[in-house]
Design an enzyme around this catalytic site. Sequence first.
Site, PDB file in Angstrom:
ATOM      1  N   GLU A 218      62.633   4.178  13.216  1.00  0.00           N
ATOM      2  CA  GLU A 218      62.298   5.439  12.571  1.00  0.00           C
ATOM      3  C   GLU A 218      62.231   5.176  11.070  1.00  0.00           C
ATOM      4  O   GLU A 218      63.256   5.060  10.405  1.00  0.00           O
ATOM      5  CB  GLU A 218      63.356   6.502  12.899  1.00  0.00           C
ATOM      6  N   CYS A 252      62.628  11.516   5.195  1.00  0.00           N
ATOM      7  CA  CYS A 252      61.512  10.655   5.581  1.00  0.00           C
ATOM      8  C   CYS A 252      60.238  11.442   5.850  1.00  0.00           C
ATOM      9  O   CYS A 252      59.141  10.889   5.776  1.00  0.00           O
ATOM     10  CB  CYS A 252      61.882   9.817   6.802  1.00  0.00           C
TER      11      CYS A 252
END
Length: 447
Positions: A218, A252
Site C-alpha cells: 500500500e 496517501c
Amino acid sequence: MTAPTAADLSADIARVFALQQAHMWEAKASGAGVRKDKLARLKAAVEAHADDIVSAVLQDTRKPVGEIRVTEVLNVTANIQRNIDNLDEWMKPTEVQTSLNPADRAQISYEARGVCLILGPWNFPLGLALGPVAAAVAAGNTCIVKLTDLCPATAKIASVIIKEAFDEKDVALFEGDVSVATALLDLPFHHIFFTGSPRVGKIVMAAAAKHLTTVTLELGGKSPVIVDDSADIAQVAAQLAAAKQFNGGQACISPDYVFVKEDKKPALVEGFKASVEKNLYDENGALKKDSIAQVVNTANFDRVKAMFDDAVAKGATVAVGGTFEADDLTIHPTMLTDVTPQMTILQDEIFAPVIPVMTYDTLDQAIGYIEARDKPLALYVYSKDEANVEKVLARTSSGGVTVNGVFSHYLENNLPFGGVNTSGMGSYHGYFGFKCFSHERAVYRHM
C-alpha cells in the site's frame, strides 16, 4: 531511551517466528468461532486503551485529538467488528459449476497464507497496522507486527494491546529501530503487508523475492484532481481545504495537485482561502495549531520547504498560505498557482498541506499529463458531465477514484482499496482484506 535494535532482539525474533511457524497449521484449521474470539479480544483491548492510544499518538504526531479518536480508535474497532460480523459468510467455500463432469463438485476454498509480516506507517500508526492485523487473524493467519520507529509511544501502547489480546504464537509485535524491520524482512514469511512509500516498497519487494513471499504493498504517489467547467467550484474549494487539513496533508490518498480551467482558478483560490480561514484561524488571524497536525519530523519539513522554495524560485505564485514554522514543524495550508512540470513539487509526492494548481485548455491535456506519469493511488474528478467522467475513467489508471468528492472510495468498505504499479499492489478493506490474507485454493471432488 534508545529504541531496541535487531541485535538486541535477534534471539526473541527467531523464537517467536519459530513459534508461529509451528502454530500456523492449527491457526489455519481454526473455525470462525475461534477467530472471532481472537478478534473480540483485540477490539476489547483497543477500547480499553482508547485514551492511552490518543495520548500516545498525540505525543508522537501532534494530531488533532478528534482526528486521532476517529482514525486510530473508532475506525479500528469498527473494522474489527466488521470482520466479526461477516466472517462466517466470508469463510464459506465458493461453489463452482463443473465443466468436466456435471456430477462432480468443484469449489474455491479460502485458506490462510501462513505466517505474515505487517509493517505499519507513521501517518496513521495504529489504524494502518491493526486494520491488516484484523484481516490476517480473520483469515486464519499468524502474524508479526512492526510499527515505525518514528512513533515510539504509539508502538509501545500497540505492544500492550497485542499482548493483552493475543498469545504470541498468534500475533506478536516488535518495537525497535529500522534494523528490526530489516531483520524481519530476512525471514521466510508467507506474506508481507507493507504500508509506506514507493521507495521502501521496492526494498520490501526485493526482500520478499528472496523467499518468493507474496506481498501487498500500500504505497502512494501524486493523486490528481481534475475540475471541469461544470463543477461546483465552491464545493471543490471547500473539500480540497478539508482534505489538505486532514492529518496535515499526510495521507496517501491526499489530493496532490489540481487541474482547473483558467477562468475558474480565481474562484478556486478564493474558496480555498476562505475555507482554510474558517476552519483553522481564529479572529486574530492566528493558526489554531490544535486543529492541524504538524509535519512528522524535521527531515520531512525540510523536504517540503525545499520543494516550496524551488517552486517559488521558478515562478510559482503563493496564492494562499506559504508560512512555514520550523520551530514546531507547522506548515500553514498553502495553495500555489503558476506551477510548471519542471518544479520538484510536481515531480515528488508532497505529503503536506500544500496544493499546486495547474490550468488546462482541454480535458485531453489534463488526461495526457496524467497518462504520461506513474499511476496514482487516488484520482479525483469533479464534474456534472457524465461523458467527461467516463472519458477520464477510460483514459487513466489509478488505485481508486472518487467523483465529486474526496476519500470516499477509501471510506467505502465494500470497495477494495489499493494501488496499481508504483502506487501499490493488492487491495484490502472488508471482504477484500480477508481475501488479501487468504489463498484461493481450487478443490475438485470426483463424485
